[in-house]
Scaffold this motif. Structure first.
Motif, PDB file in Angstrom:
ATOM      1  N   VAL A 192       5.369  12.979  -8.183  1.00  0.00           N
ATOM      2  CA  VAL A 192       6.300  13.084  -7.059  1.00  0.00           C
ATOM      3  C   VAL A 192       7.509  13.938  -7.440  1.00  0.00           C
ATOM      4  N   GLU A 193       8.081  13.680  -8.612  1.00  0.00           N
ATOM      5  CA  GLU A 193       9.251  14.435  -9.049  1.00  0.00           C
ATOM      6  C   GLU A 193       8.917  15.900  -9.276  1.00  0.00           C
ATOM      7  N   ARG A 194       7.745  16.179  -9.872  1.00  0.00           N
ATOM      8  CA  ARG A 194       7.339  17.561 -10.112  1.00  0.00           C
ATOM      9  C   ARG A 194       7.149  18.304  -8.785  1.00  0.00           C
ATOM     10  N   THR A 195       6.586  17.625  -7.804  1.00  0.00           N
ATOM     11  CA  THR A 195       6.377  18.252  -6.503  1.00  0.00           C
ATOM     12  C   THR A 195       7.707  18.554  -5.831  1.00  0.00           C
ATOM     13  N   ARG A 196       8.668  17.674  -5.960  1.00  0.00           N
ATOM     14  CA  ARG A 196       9.995  17.917  -5.387  1.00  0.00           C
ATOM     15  C   ARG A 196      10.702  19.083  -6.068  1.00  0.00           C
ATOM     16  N   GLN A 197      10.442  19.271  -7.338  1.00  0.00           N
ATOM     17  CA  GLN A 197      11.083  20.360  -8.077  1.00  0.00           C
ATOM     18  C   GLN A 197      10.376  21.693  -7.874  1.00  0.00           C
ATOM     19  N   GLN A 198       9.045  21.671  -7.772  1.00  0.00           N
ATOM     20  CA  GLN A 198       8.270  22.901  -7.764  1.00  0.00           C
ATOM     21  C   GLN A 198       7.688  23.253  -6.400  1.00  0.00           C
ATOM     22  N   GLY A 199       7.896  22.408  -5.419  1.00  0.00           N
ATOM     23  CA  GLY A 199       7.205  22.569  -4.148  1.00  0.00           C
ATOM     24  C   GLY A 199       7.598  23.806  -3.364  1.00  0.00           C
ATOM     25  N   GLN A 200       6.601  24.355  -2.676  1.00  0.00           N
ATOM     26  CA  GLN A 200       6.793  25.421  -1.702  1.00  0.00           C
ATOM     27  C   GLN A 200       7.290  24.784  -0.400  1.00  0.00           C
ATOM     28  N   PRO A 201       8.394  25.257   0.196  1.00  0.00           N
ATOM     29  CA  PRO A 201       8.841  24.676   1.478  1.00  0.00           C
ATOM     30  C   PRO A 201       7.748  24.789   2.537  1.00  0.00           C
TER      31      PRO A 201
ATOM     32  N   PRO B 161       0.823  -1.210   0.000  1.00  0.00           N
ATOM     33  CA  PRO B 161       0.000   0.000   0.000  1.00  0.00           C
ATOM     34  C   PRO B 161       0.857   1.259   0.000  1.00  0.00           C
ATOM     35  N   LEU B 162       0.316   2.306  -0.596  1.00  0.00           N
ATOM     36  CA  LEU B 162       0.948   3.614  -0.521  1.00  0.00           C
ATOM     37  C   LEU B 162       0.468   4.302   0.751  1.00  0.00           C
ATOM     38  N   GLU B 163       1.405   4.781   1.561  1.00  0.00           N
ATOM     39  CA  GLU B 163       1.061   5.451   2.808  1.00  0.00           C
ATOM     40  C   GLU B 163       0.802   6.941   2.541  1.00  0.00           C
TER      41      GLU B 163
ATOM     42  N   PRO C 116       4.628  10.495   3.379  1.00  0.00           N
ATOM     43  CA  PRO C 116       5.845  10.387   4.204  1.00  0.00           C
ATOM     44  C   PRO C 116       7.007   9.689   3.506  1.00  0.00           C
ATOM     45  N   GLU C 117       6.724   8.677   2.697  1.00  0.00           N
ATOM     46  CA  GLU C 117       7.808   7.962   2.033  1.00  0.00           C
ATOM     47  C   GLU C 117       8.456   8.822   0.950  1.00  0.00           C
ATOM     48  N   GLN C 118       7.670   9.700   0.332  1.00  0.00           N
ATOM     49  CA  GLN C 118       8.184  10.551  -0.743  1.00  0.00           C
ATOM     50  C   GLN C 118       8.688  11.894  -0.222  1.00  0.00           C
ATOM     51  N   GLY C 119       8.355  12.243   1.025  1.00  0.00           N
ATOM     52  CA  GLY C 119       8.819  13.496   1.608  1.00  0.00           C
ATOM     53  C   GLY C 119       8.171  14.733   1.030  1.00  0.00           C
ATOM     54  N   ILE C 120       6.911  14.610   0.577  1.00  0.00           N
ATOM     55  CA  ILE C 120       6.203  15.733  -0.042  1.00  0.00           C
ATOM     56  C   ILE C 120       4.822  15.871   0.598  1.00  0.00           C
ATOM     57  N   ALA C 121       4.146  16.969   0.272  1.00  0.00           N
ATOM     58  CA  ALA C 121       2.766  17.169   0.720  1.00  0.00           C
ATOM     59  C   ALA C 121       2.041  18.036  -0.296  1.00  0.00           C
ATOM     60  N   THR C 122       0.708  17.961  -0.293  1.00  0.00           N
ATOM     61  CA  THR C 122      -0.102  18.765  -1.207  1.00  0.00           C
ATOM     62  C   THR C 122      -1.351  19.266  -0.494  1.00  0.00           C
ATOM     63  N   MET C 123      -1.945  20.301  -1.077  1.00  0.00           N
ATOM     64  CA  MET C 123      -3.267  20.768  -0.681  1.00  0.00           C
ATOM     65  C   MET C 123      -4.065  20.994  -1.950  1.00  0.00           C
ATOM     66  N   GLY C 124      -5.372  20.703  -1.905  1.00  0.00           N
ATOM     67  CA  GLY C 124      -6.238  20.912  -3.048  1.00  0.00           C
ATOM     68  C   GLY C 124      -6.311  19.733  -3.995  1.00  0.00           C
ATOM     69  N   GLN C 125      -5.310  18.872  -3.949  1.00  0.00           N
ATOM     70  CA  GLN C 125      -5.276  17.720  -4.845  1.00  0.00           C
ATOM     71  C   GLN C 125      -4.601  16.537  -4.159  1.00  0.00           C
ATOM     72  N   LEU C 126      -5.265  15.400  -4.201  1.00  0.00           N
ATOM     73  CA  LEU C 126      -4.729  14.138  -3.704  1.00  0.00           C
ATOM     74  C   LEU C 126      -4.462  13.262  -4.914  1.00  0.00           C
TER      75      LEU C 126
ATOM     76  N   PHE D  61       7.396  20.999  -0.629  1.00  0.00           N
ATOM     77  CA  PHE D  61       8.650  20.258  -0.501  1.00  0.00           C
ATOM     78  C   PHE D  61       9.753  21.262  -0.185  1.00  0.00           C
ATOM     79  N   PRO D  62      10.586  20.970   0.810  1.00  0.00           N
ATOM     80  CA  PRO D  62      10.548  19.820   1.710  1.00  0.00           C
ATOM     81  C   PRO D  62       9.523  20.026   2.817  1.00  0.00           C
ATOM     82  N   ILE D  63       9.352  18.994   3.637  1.00  0.00           N
ATOM     83  CA  ILE D  63       8.445  19.051   4.780  1.00  0.00           C
ATOM     84  C   ILE D  63       9.185  18.558   6.026  1.00  0.00           C
ATOM     85  N   PRO D  64       8.745  18.959   7.221  1.00  0.00           N
ATOM     86  CA  PRO D  64       9.412  18.500   8.443  1.00  0.00           C
ATOM     87  C   PRO D  64       9.299  16.987   8.617  1.00  0.00           C
ATOM     88  N   ASP D  65      10.275  16.412   9.271  1.00  0.00           N
ATOM     89  CA  ASP D  65      10.255  14.982   9.561  1.00  0.00           C
ATOM     90  C   ASP D  65       9.097  14.638  10.498  1.00  0.00           C
ATOM     91  N   ASP D  66       8.421  13.529  10.219  1.00  0.00           N
ATOM     92  CA  ASP D  66       7.345  13.005  11.064  1.00  0.00           C
ATOM     93  C   ASP D  66       6.298  14.076  11.389  1.00  0.00           C
TER      94      ASP D  66
END
Length: 248
Positions: A142-151, A34-36, A51-61, A187-192
């Protein structure tokens, strides 16, 4: 035992079996892991943490189709109810408590998600889009979020904690506005981060290592459309002025 008692026994047995078969805490059978995804409810938006990818989103899952999704959910404010009608299993989320939910999309698609528990004047705006995509598209997301993400730093989190929807968050952070779903990538996001929020503990902001933005990218893409501006409604836009749909 009379016929009425036997009927009651049969009905009771059926209900018991179906209740356990549809238990939202019960993992879905699959030959894929499963994807967490961790979900935090606010007033009036949802934060989705991968958590496994180290990213987060709002507005879209964004989720891969034909793969089980294992959710951990909590609320940073009041009682809320997480629901993606097309995928089923509405479930309540509460402050300082963790709820679990297992879902799976059996085909690619675009599905609306919402909060079903009234939690204030912005309740009707607490919606999001779920995109079920193929594995390659999910990896690209995932890659796009890592490149374009707001910290997701302390400043961004203080904005998230204020009352308002994800468009209000995007506006407060000064992000670009060019799609219909008010998608924000972090991206990035705090640990845990999820368990820290759930426990009500201080977040360790010093752990964030903010990379410089890459050339030719934007932190996010969001559009704000005034609710009283009928000329901006989807129905009134000509083909040459159609609003851009967010990429997964």
């Amino acid at each position: 035992m009379g016929s009425t008692d036997r009927d009651r026994g049969c009905h009771g047995g059926y209900i018991w079996r179906q209740t356990h078969a549809l238990d939202p805490y019960r993992p879905l059978p699959s030959d894929q892991p499963p994807l967490e995804i961790q979900v935090v409810g606010y007033d009036w938006k949802w934060l989705f943490i991968y958590p496994e990818q180290g990213i987060a989103t709002m507005g879209q899952l964004v989720i891969p189709a034909n793969r089980p999704i294992s959710f951990e959910l909590t609320s940073a404010t009041v009682l809320q109810s997480f629901f993606i009608p097309a995928l089923g299993s509405q479930i309540d989320v509460m402050n300082r408590m963790m709820t679990r939910l297992h879902l799976e999309a059996d085909h690619p698609g675009r599905f609306e998600g919402k909060n079903m528990q009234y939690n204030g004047e912005g309740f009707h705006r607490q919606r999001f889009i779920t995109r079920a995509v193929d594995a390659k598209t999910f990896d690209d997301f995932v890659e796009r979020t890592r490149q374009q993400g707001q910290p997701l730093d302390q400043n961004a989190y203080e904005v998230i904690m204020k009352k308002g929807d994800n468009r209000d968050v995007a506006s407060a952070l000064g992000l670009d506005k060019s799609d219909t779903d008010a998608v924000i990538r972090f991206f990035p996001i705090p640990d845990d981060l999820f368990h820290t929020i759930m426990a009500g503990s201080p977040i360790n902001w010093s752990a964030i290592d903010v990379p410089p933005p890459q050339l030719g990218t934007t932190r996010t893409s969001v559009v704000q459309t005034p609710s009283n501006d009928k000329s901006s409604s989807p129905e009134s836009l000509s083909p040459s002025h159609e609003r851009k749909e967010a990429q997964p």
